[in-house]
Design a protein around this motif. Structure first.
Motif, PDB file in Angstrom:
ATOM      1  N   LYS A   7      31.520  36.983  41.020  1.00 38.52           N
ATOM      2  CA  LYS A   7      32.433  36.566  42.075  1.00 38.52           C
ATOM      3  C   LYS A   7      32.082  37.300  43.367  1.00 38.52           C
ATOM      4  CE  LYS A   7      36.280  35.450  38.990  1.00 38.52           C
ATOM      5  NZ  LYS A   7      36.145  33.994  39.241  1.00 38.52           N
ATOM      6  N   THR A   8      32.373  36.662  44.502  1.00 35.14           N
ATOM      7  CA  THR A   8      32.076  37.312  45.788  1.00 35.14           C
ATOM      8  C   THR A   8      32.889  38.588  45.953  1.00 35.14           C
ATOM      9  OG1 THR A   8      33.680  35.795  46.821  1.00 35.14           O
ATOM     10  CG2 THR A   8      31.345  35.226  46.999  1.00 35.14           C
ATOM     11  N   SER A   9      34.076  38.651  45.339  1.00 33.04           N
ATOM     12  CA  SER A   9      34.885  39.874  45.430  1.00 33.04           C
ATOM     13  C   SER A   9      34.182  41.039  44.737  1.00 33.04           C
ATOM     14  CB  SER A   9      36.271  39.655  44.816  1.00 33.04           C
ATOM     15  OG  SER A   9      36.165  39.260  43.457  1.00 33.04           O
ATOM     16  N   GLU A  10      33.422  40.740  43.655  1.00 34.86           N
ATOM     17  CA  GLU A  10      32.653  41.781  42.977  1.00 34.86           C
ATOM     18  C   GLU A  10      31.557  42.329  43.885  1.00 34.86           C
ATOM     19  OE1 GLU A  10      31.629  41.124  38.663  1.00 34.86           O
ATOM     20  OE2 GLU A  10      32.306  39.084  39.143  1.00 34.86           O
ATOM     21  N   LYS A  18      31.548  42.373  47.167  1.00 39.42           N
ATOM     22  CA  LYS A  18      32.162  43.187  48.223  1.00 39.42           C
ATOM     23  C   LYS A  18      32.587  44.553  47.678  1.00 39.42           C
ATOM     24  CE  LYS A  18      33.936  39.302  50.947  1.00 39.42           C
ATOM     25  NZ  LYS A  18      35.174  38.603  51.427  1.00 39.42           N
ATOM     26  N   ARG A  19      33.101  44.553  46.458  1.00 43.07           N
ATOM     27  CA  ARG A  19      33.650  45.792  45.889  1.00 43.07           C
ATOM     28  C   ARG A  19      32.548  46.741  45.436  1.00 43.07           C
ATOM     29  NH1 ARG A  19      36.648  43.534  42.511  1.00 43.07           N
ATOM     30  NH2 ARG A  19      35.319  43.707  40.668  1.00 43.07           N
ATOM     31  N   ASP A  20      31.515  46.199  44.755  1.00 40.87           N
ATOM     32  CA  ASP A  20      30.489  47.085  44.186  1.00 40.87           C
ATOM     33  C   ASP A  20      29.192  46.298  43.969  1.00 40.87           C
ATOM     34  OD1 ASP A  20      29.039  49.057  42.994  1.00 40.87           O
ATOM     35  OD2 ASP A  20      30.464  49.442  41.359  1.00 40.87           O
ATOM     36  N   SER A  30      26.505  47.743  41.506  1.00 39.66           N
ATOM     37  CA  SER A  30      26.702  47.511  40.064  1.00 39.66           C
ATOM     38  C   SER A  30      26.241  46.110  39.675  1.00 39.66           C
ATOM     39  CB  SER A  30      28.176  47.697  39.693  1.00 39.66           C
ATOM     40  OG  SER A  30      28.573  49.031  39.854  1.00 39.66           O
ATOM     41  N   GLU A  49      24.214  39.815  49.373  1.00 41.19           N
ATOM     42  CA  GLU A  49      25.054  39.838  50.573  1.00 41.19           C
ATOM     43  C   GLU A  49      24.885  38.559  51.392  1.00 41.19           C
ATOM     44  OE1 GLU A  49      25.799  42.561  54.594  1.00 41.19           O
ATOM     45  OE2 GLU A  49      24.302  43.167  53.118  1.00 41.19           O
ATOM     46  N   SER A  62      26.371  35.519  49.565  1.00 38.60           N
ATOM     47  CA  SER A  62      27.827  35.639  49.572  1.00 38.60           C
ATOM     48  C   SER A  62      28.396  35.272  50.940  1.00 38.60           C
ATOM     49  CB  SER A  62      28.218  37.072  49.192  1.00 38.60           C
ATOM     50  OG  SER A  62      29.619  37.195  49.144  1.00 38.60           O
ATOM     51  N   GLU A  90      37.395  33.214  47.654  1.00 40.73           N
ATOM     52  CA  GLU A  90      36.750  33.662  46.425  1.00 40.73           C
ATOM     53  C   GLU A  90      35.759  32.607  45.957  1.00 40.73           C
ATOM     54  OE1 GLU A  90      35.829  36.182  44.907  1.00 40.73           O
ATOM     55  OE2 GLU A  90      37.457  36.797  43.545  1.00 40.73           O
TER      56      GLU A  90
END
Length: 781
Positions: free
Chosen positions: A32-35, A37-39, A42, A94, A97, A104
């Motif tokens: 997910k794009t939120s993943e 952005k968050r990390d 990883s 990046e 995304s 999302e």
């Protein structure tokens, strides 16, 4: 039971894993794009742990691959990223995304497929009209995205009627079987699928790379299309049988040979245009005049066959008609079968049969051409008989005193007077239409068929002078530029109009009858749509005039060549013939199209009085109108017309759903075929780079100066283009000796005439092109 359901690009593929039997799905990871952005680190490390070689990172946006809209290609995909290169992965994650915007979304990561042998896109129905055809665009390449990216230069298109037997070709068979399996899984007949074949050991494996629903949908008329194709098959098989009055064991149908309906009336014309073309040319006039010029008599054989409203030329009849009348039947039969076999073996030449397939006249390069027949088993005696027959036929045609084309040039002069006598009379409307068409045949298309034949011979002789080295290509271009054709005179008159030397009324009196679609009642004439054709007339250049003259030395060489080859004409006489024939063809065409345009106006007015608009009259069979002249009907004229219009409107709607090939060699081709490659005809020797303007009558009145114009087919009504200062011209249909080919040559314009459907579709969608006539090359810039 409901289908799997569409859940976006990534989930569609994930859900197919373990279910799809006919093809494989590559391993995949979904983030997910939120993943990101968050990390993002990883995520990158997960990719590094899962894959060892290069990967592709693809967008899988919320609004991508939905049933309402696909948004195909709207977001970023980045291929060929090494899975162990963390920085490259972070950058790609990046960028992909960000390309999907706010909200999302998901990203899809897969290994790059190795060993690709063929890739492309397959639609389970035609994407434009939902016709029941599996349509495959593919390219044999090591890339999987050549079709989707538009970078493919050698792609092919395969059409397969959904209910036909599966193709013999293993790849296409496997692909179609998989498409049907996907339809069952998703419970949807409207699929757009990206695929690739790749090597796995000694065999090939089919991979499905993406599945999306087609957003634009219409009802799929399975039964109606099946019944229409069956009718065409039955008709084809009947006409393909041996015929007691025809030479040749079989036939081949094409949309481009001989009288070239694709160029003149289009692939899927409305019936008034089709029936007018048959009435004025291809039913009987063509054969009558060809027989007059010394060829075999085919007067009772219609040249054009309508397959559910789609016009095709019967090439067996055509090839018979190009055989000299005085050639004995044994050689003639052998020749007809040779021509048919040659076309079957090189179908890409179906738009240039007179130059690449048949021998229809004597020219300076004929002895070399005859060498090919010798290799195919023709004896020396047979070749000598053929050569002599063609020589006698050609000498009769080019005779400076008694040449038949001269009589035809005189005959056209009577047409205007004859038509005016009808037009100004008190005859009934139907009577005027009837006699207008009769006079158009007798004094228009009949002489045109003769002069056009002479012009074909003239161009072949001119080309042969280049082939034997007597002229170079530039000298040929200079000669053509020296001609004073109707088209050149039109350009001169436009120049005079733009500079105020003549009025708009004076111009339209002379040229107002021309229309882009000569046989179409829906195509406005110049006088009806002056602004659409010409826009605001600005100062435009007068057409270039060139002088052409053979030196005394060249004349002497040519005199000797003429004697050596047995052509009974002087050097000056030969060039006079070439000039008169080419100029005469355009003059006679200009004359008969003037009358035809007025006949169309009469037909429109007659329909108007019956409260039938021209949009409806466009579907009428002209024979229905002509029949009213001599017959008393039990029903009113209006009822009779409306009945016929309804029938042909329904046929027209059905024809638009049929995907028939440009050349039909076998009844199987009616159902399933790869669109044949074509060899475009390049005109001129220059090179231009310019912006592309696509065909649309609404747009052709705009700014065209310095641009490459793409037009599906272009008859004389498109001559207004040459007043616009265009940089180049590309047509889908048309032959090397067509009106537009000659016109571009004399105007010195780089052109591709008869590009064929695949090339034309590719080039017309480009923003900029480089058209290099000298190198016979077109590049998308």
């Amino acid at each position: 039971m409901g289908g799997l359901g569409f859940q976006g690009k990534a989930r569609n593929l994930q859900n197919l894993q373990g279910i799809l039997r006919g093809a494989k799905i590559l391993d995949l990871l979904i983030f997910k794009t939120s993943e990101i952005k968050r990390d993002a680190l990883s995520v990158a490390k997960s990719i590094t742990a899962s894959f060892s070689d290069e990967v592709i990172i693809r967008s899988a946006a919320q609004n991508e691959d939905e049933e309402s809209a696909s948004n195909a290609g709207a977001f970023l995909t980045i291929p060929c990223i090494h899975s162990q290169a963390i920085d490259s992965l972070l950058s790609a994650l990046e960028r992909v995304s960000e390309s999907m915007g706010e909200g999302e979304h998901e990203l899809l990561v897969q290994p790059m497929l190795q060993g690709i042998t063929l890739g492309g896109v397959v639609m389970s129905v035609d994407k434009e009209d939902s016709a029941p055809y599996v349509v495959v665009n593919f390219e044999e390449s090591a890339k999987s995205d050549g079709i989707t990216s538009g970078s493919s230069t050698k792609h092919q298109t395969f059409y397969h009627f959904r209910h036909a037997s599966l193709p013999d070709q293993p790849r296409l068979r496997a692909l179609i079987e998989t498409i049907f399996e996907l339809e069952a899984i998703f419970d949807c007949e409207y699929l757009d699928v990206e695929f690739a074949f790749a090597k796995e050991g000694e065999s090939e494996q089919l991979y499905i790379l993406q599945v999306r629903p087609i957003a634009k949908r219409a009802e799929i008329l399975h039964q109606e299309v099946f019944e229409a194709l069956e009718k065409i098959r039955i008709k084809f098989e009947k006409l393909n049988r041996p015929h007691p009055n025809l030479l040749g064991n079989r036939t081949i149908f094409g949309v481009m040979p001989d009288w070239n309906p694709a160029e003149i009336i289009g692939i899927k014309p409305r019936y008034l245009a089709l029936s007018l073309y048959k009435e004025l040319v291809t039913d009987s006039v063509w054969a009558y005049q060809r027989s007059n010029y010394g060829y075999r008599n085919l007067r009772s054989h219609p040249l054009l066959v309508s397959f559910v409203g789609i016009p095709y030329i019967d090439t067996r009849i055509s090839f018979n008609s190009f055989i000299p009348e005085n050639l004995n039947s044994k050689i003639a039969t052998k020749l007809a079968n040779f021509y048919l076999d040659k076309l079957a073996n090189s179908p890409e030449n179906h738009d240039k049969v007179e130059f690449e397939i048949i021998l229809s006249c004597y020219h300076f390069n004929l002895p070399q051409k005859l060498g090919e027949l010798q290799k195919e088993g023709f004896s020396q005696e047979e070749l000598k008989r053929l050569e002599f027959a063609l020589l006698e036929l050609t000498n009769a045609m080019i005779d400076p005193i008694g040449g038949l084309y001269k009589k035809d040039l005189e005959k056209i002069k009577k047409l205007e007077e004859k038509f005016q006598s009808i037009e100004s009379s008190e005859l009934a409307d139907i009577d005027k239409i009837y006699w207008g068409i009769e006079y158009c045949k007798r004094y228009g298309t009949l002489p045109f068929a003769g002069v056009a034949r002479a012009a074909f011979v003239a161009v072949q002789i001119l080309d042969s002078l280049v082939q034997i080295g007597f002229l170079n290509s530039q000298e040929k271009e200079d000669f053509l530029a020296s001609l004073n054709t109707v088209s050149k005179k039109l350009s001169e008159r436009i120049h005079e109009l733009s500079s105020g030397k003549i009025s708009k009324e004076e111009f339209l009196k002379e040229y107002g009858h021309l229309r882009a679609g000569t046989y179409s009642i829906l195509s406005p004439s110049y006088k009806e749509a002056f602004e659409s054709y010409f826009g605001d007339i600005k100062a435009c250049k007068s057409p270039l005039k060139k002088e052409f003259c053979l030196s005394c030395e060249k004349k002497e060489i040519l005199e000797n060549l003429l004697v050596e080859h047995g052509l009974r004409i002087s050097a000056q006489g030969l060039f006079d013939f070439i000039k008169e024939a080419i100029e005469g063809r355009e003059l006679v065409k200009f004359g008969f199209t003037k009358v035809l345009s007025r006949v169309l106006e009469m037909v429109e007015a007659f329909g108007g009085r019956l409260e039938i608009p021209k949009e409806e009259m466009a579907h009428l069979d002209i024979k229905i109108l002509l029949g009213l002249y001599a017959n008393l009907e039990g029903i009113t004229a209006k009822e009779r017309l409306l009945e016929d219009i309804l029938f042909h409107k329904e046929e027209f709607a059905l024809a638009r759903l049929l995907k028939l090939p440009p050349i039909i060699l076998d009844s199987k081709d009616i159902y399933s075929y790869v669109l044949p490659s074509s060899h475009p005809n390049f005109i001129g020797s220059g090179r231009v780079q310019a912006e592309v303007v696509d065909e649309s009558m609404e747009g052709l009145g705009g700014e065209l100066e310095g641009k490459i114009v793409c037009v599906k087919s272009a008859d004389p009504g498109y001559d207004f283009l040459f007043t616009k200062g265009i940089a180049g011209l590309i047509t889908c249909y048309g032959g090397v000796n067509s009106h537009m080919a000659i016109r571009c040559a004399e105007a010195g314009i780089c052109a591709v005439i008869g590009a064929g459907e695949e090339y034309f579709e590719r080039w017309r969608r480009a923003r900029f092109l480089e058209l290099d006539s000298a190198s016979c090359k077109v590049e998308i810039l």
